[in-house]
Scaffold this active site. Structure first.
Site, short mmCIF file in Angstrom:
data_model
loop_
_atom_site.label_atom_id
_atom_site.label_comp_id
_atom_site.label_asym_id
_atom_site.label_seq_id
_atom_site.Cartn_x
_atom_site.Cartn_y
_atom_site.Cartn_z
N VAL A 1 0.84 -1.20 0.00
CA VAL A 1 0.00 0.00 0.00
C VAL A 1 0.87 1.26 0.00
CG1 VAL A 1 -1.67 1.29 1.39
CG2 VAL A 1 -1.96 -1.15 1.07
N GLU B 1 -7.36 2.87 1.89
CA GLU B 1 -7.02 2.57 0.50
C GLU B 1 -7.83 1.36 0.03
OE1 GLU B 1 -5.25 4.26 -1.75
OE2 GLU B 1 -6.19 2.71 -2.92
N GLU C 1 -4.26 -5.79 -5.25
CA GLU C 1 -2.98 -6.23 -5.78
C GLU C 1 -3.19 -6.72 -7.21
OE1 GLU C 1 -0.75 -8.92 -3.33
OE2 GLU C 1 -1.22 -7.79 -1.52
N LYS D 1 -13.89 1.04 5.61
CA LYS D 1 -12.91 0.07 5.11
C LYS D 1 -13.20 -1.35 5.63
CE LYS D 1 -9.33 -1.73 3.32
NZ LYS D 1 -8.62 -1.68 2.08
N ALA E 1 -17.23 -18.04 -8.03
CA ALA E 1 -17.11 -19.18 -7.10
C ALA E 1 -15.76 -19.85 -7.32
CB ALA E 1 -18.24 -20.16 -7.35
N CYS F 1 -5.20 -9.39 2.96
CA CYS F 1 -6.23 -8.47 3.48
C CYS F 1 -7.50 -9.18 3.94
CB CYS F 1 -6.60 -7.46 2.40
SG CYS F 1 -5.17 -6.58 1.79
N LYS G 1 -7.59 -11.54 7.15
CA LYS G 1 -7.22 -10.77 8.34
C LYS G 1 -8.30 -9.75 8.68
CE LYS G 1 -4.46 -7.35 8.00
NZ LYS G 1 -3.60 -6.24 7.96
N ARG H 1 0.54 -14.92 0.40
CA ARG H 1 0.07 -14.88 1.79
C ARG H 1 -1.38 -15.37 1.87
NH1 ARG H 1 1.71 -8.89 3.32
NH2 ARG H 1 1.36 -8.63 1.09
C1 UGA Z 1 -8.76 -6.55 -1.41
C2 UGA Z 1 -9.87 -5.56 -1.83
O1 UGA Z 1 -10.47 -5.99 -3.06
C3 UGA Z 1 -9.30 -4.14 -2.03
O2 UGA Z 1 -10.34 -3.23 -2.34
C4 UGA Z 1 -8.61 -3.72 -0.73
O3 UGA Z 1 -8.00 -2.44 -0.88
C5 UGA Z 1 -7.54 -4.74 -0.35
O4 UGA Z 1 -8.14 -6.05 -0.21
C6 UGA Z 1 -6.93 -4.31 0.96
O5 UGA Z 1 -7.64 -4.27 1.97
O6 UGA Z 1 -5.76 -3.88 0.98
P1 UGA Z 1 -6.77 -7.85 -2.69
O7 UGA Z 1 -6.55 -8.57 -1.40
O8 UGA Z 1 -5.60 -7.26 -3.41
O9 UGA Z 1 -7.82 -6.61 -2.48
O10 UGA Z 1 -7.44 -8.87 -3.71
P2 UGA Z 1 -8.89 -9.14 -4.36
O11 UGA Z 1 -8.82 -8.93 -5.81
O12 UGA Z 1 -9.96 -8.45 -3.63
O13 UGA Z 1 -9.02 -10.72 -4.13
C7 UGA Z 1 -9.00 -11.28 -2.82
C8 UGA Z 1 -9.25 -12.76 -2.86
O14 UGA Z 1 -10.61 -13.04 -3.18
C9 UGA Z 1 -8.42 -13.54 -3.88
O15 UGA Z 1 -7.94 -14.72 -3.29
C10 UGA Z 1 -9.40 -13.85 -4.99
O16 UGA Z 1 -9.04 -15.00 -5.71
C11 UGA Z 1 -10.68 -14.02 -4.21
N1 UGA Z 1 -11.90 -13.79 -5.00
C12 UGA Z 1 -12.16 -12.56 -5.49
C13 UGA Z 1 -12.80 -14.83 -5.18
O17 UGA Z 1 -12.57 -15.97 -4.72
N2 UGA Z 1 -13.94 -14.60 -5.90
C14 UGA Z 1 -14.22 -13.37 -6.41
O18 UGA Z 1 -15.29 -13.23 -7.04
C15 UGA Z 1 -13.31 -12.33 -6.20
#
Ligand code: UGA
Length: 441
Positions: free
Chosen positions: A11, A159, A163, A212, A260, A268, A271, A335
């Site tokens: 971040v 934020e 990623e 958030k 799914a 994120c 946690k 992670r």
């Molecule tokens: C997430 C949030 O989307 C961001 O808005 C936020 O800023 C960030 O956490 C944070 O708090 O810093 P991120 O962890 O980078 O972002 O990744 P995501 O794209 O949200 O995906 C998270 C997980 O959910 C991944 O393992 C992904 O495979 C999974 N996922 C996502 C699903 O299993 N199904 C979905 O439909 C979408």
């Protein structure tokens, strides 16, 4: 504006680079000397598309620099963003030691008005604690009895970047949330974000912190909801992809985060869900809904391994190819990756695992023992009894499946992300199983 970013992790670094890109003067701080050395040498220590190029351009324009010293950064900046890690403690609470230490150091080095901004995710009410820590630690010359003679403000500006698309998300946010408790702080933050031309939600610090918590928890609720629906789809012969499409076209629901699969991971979501549940508990509320979200997420992985076991009969001594170990595509971050957990469950059953991931191999080598790390997707399928797709990297769509078919001992694919073309693979003679597509159970 002169801005310091304390913490040059995901971040912090993206925020620093992007703020420099939109015209500010930014100094990024980190207490890891190796990281600072790398950054000064123009190297980004993480894999994030577009970040390295943008960082080098900002350094060239003399708008971005790096240091190991909070003191130096404080002296040069009027706005200080905190982007520090808040790792989970064993009770689900977040460990705020880094935030406390940095706040203390800022206070000791303050000589003029500063705006201190929480940027990375922190539990609600952290703003208040930062304020108090700064008041307590300000040098004597700035205090007269209970009176503080040096002006400062604390603000929350969470934020929302993801990623893998971090630079794009930062530059094109759906909204910017400003948790402020003075007109001055609001004015400064509005000025900082003016070039982004986006909607701003202005509120107090506590509401901003909860925005958030609630946003991330709501997204995980969407994911667990569709995973629960997928379980039903499998049992009644429905296809969760079509169900998500049909639901998602309703503007009130939206299609995003209805994929799914083997569940959410990353640094994120898991946690943040724990921390929101914990916040509820501390304040006398049982957030049972989120506990269920977490339970469904855990279950998806265990169920996936069970499915493999059911189809392969015994997992022991079987060779299993794995495509993808990052917690999602376009990142090298592993992670809390669902894939890591699945590989460990298979190893516990004494399977032999052959693994390939386009970017996360180095990180995987540090945490997975006894796995055969392969140089390309084909090598990972050599002599396998089945292939698991665990991260939906685009490159896995472009693989020559004739070659894969020839390499495998048994042509069986388990697609943990509903990513591959089911009909095409079945026509080629693969046994193909996915999540919630009506044919898995
Ligand atoms: C997430 C949030 O989307 C961001 O808005 C936020 O800023 C960030 O956490 C944070 O708090 O810093 P991120 O962890 O980078 O972002 O990744 P995501 O794209 O949200 O995906 C998270 C997980 O959910 C991944 O393992 C992904 O495979 C999974 N996922 C996502 C699903 O299993 N199904 C979905 O439909 C979408």
């Amino acid at each position: 504006m002169n801005i310091a970013i304390i913490g040059s992790g995901y971040v912090g670094l993206v925020t620093g680079v992007c703020l420099a890109h939109i015209g500010h003067h930014v100094i990024c701080v980190d207490n890891n000397p190796q990281k600072i050395k790398k950054l000064k040498g123009g190297q980004v220590p993480i894999y994030e598309p577009g970040l390295q190029e943008l960082m080098r351009a900002c350094v060239k324009k003399k708008r971005l620099k790096f240091t190991g010293s909070i003191k130096e950064a404080c002296q040069q900046s009027s706005v200080i963003f905190l982007a520090l890690p808040t790792p989970p403690k064993s009770n689900g609470d977040a460990d705020l030691t880094y935030i406390e230490n940095a706040s203390r150091e800022i206070a000791l080095n303050m000589d003029s008005y500063k705006l201190i901004v929480e940027k990375s995710t922190v539990p609600a009410q952290t703003g208040k604690k930062i304020q108090r820590t700064i008041q307590l630690n300000l040098p004597r010359k700035f205090k007269k009895g209970n009176k503080i003679l040096l002006g400062f403000d604390v603000a929350s500006n969470p934020e929302f970047l993801k990623e893998g698309s971090a630079v794009h998300d930062f530059m094109n946010p759906d909204r910017v949330v400003l948790g402020v408790e003075s007109k001055k702080a609001e004015k400064i933050l509005r000025e900082i974000y003016k070039p982004l031309k986006t909607k701003m939600v202005v509120t107090n610090i506590a509401s901003s912190e909860i925005i958030k918590h609630a946003s991330n928890s709501f997204l995980t609720t969407k994911i667990s909801f569709i995973n629960a629906v997928a379980q039903i789809c499998d049992r009644v012969g429905a296809d969760v992809l079509k169900v998500a499409e049909g639901m998602g076209l309703d503007k009130r629901i939206g299609r995003q985060f209805l994929d799914a699969g083997i569940g959410y991971g990353g640094s994120c979501f898991p946690k943040d869900v724990d921390s929101f549940i914990h916040l509820g508990e501390k304040n006398g509320y049982d957030f049972a809904l989120l506990k269920e979200v977490r339970r469904i997420n855990d279950w998806q992985r265990r169920w996936f391994v069970r499915l493999i076991e059911e189809k392969l009969w015994n997992i022991k001594d079987k060779t299993i190819g794995v495509w993808g170990i990052a917690f999602k595509p376009n990142t090298d971050d592993i992670r809390n990756a669902a894939a890591i957990e699945i590989v460990r469950m298979l190893q516990a059953e004494r399977a032999r695992v052959r693994l390939y991931d386009p970017k996360a191999m180095d990180n995987a080598r540090h945490v997975l023992k006894g796995v055969t790390f392969c140089d390309d997707p084909y090598a990972a399928t050599q002599g396998c009894d089945c292939l698991l797709l665990l991260t939906e990297w685009q490159e896995f769509k472009d693989v020559d499946f004739i070659q894969v078919h020839e390499a495998m001992r048994q042509a069986v694919i388990f697609d943990g992300r509903n990513f591959l073309d089911a009909e095409h693979l079945r026509r080629m003679g693969f046994e193909y199983f996915a999540i919630g597509r009506g044919r898995s159970v």
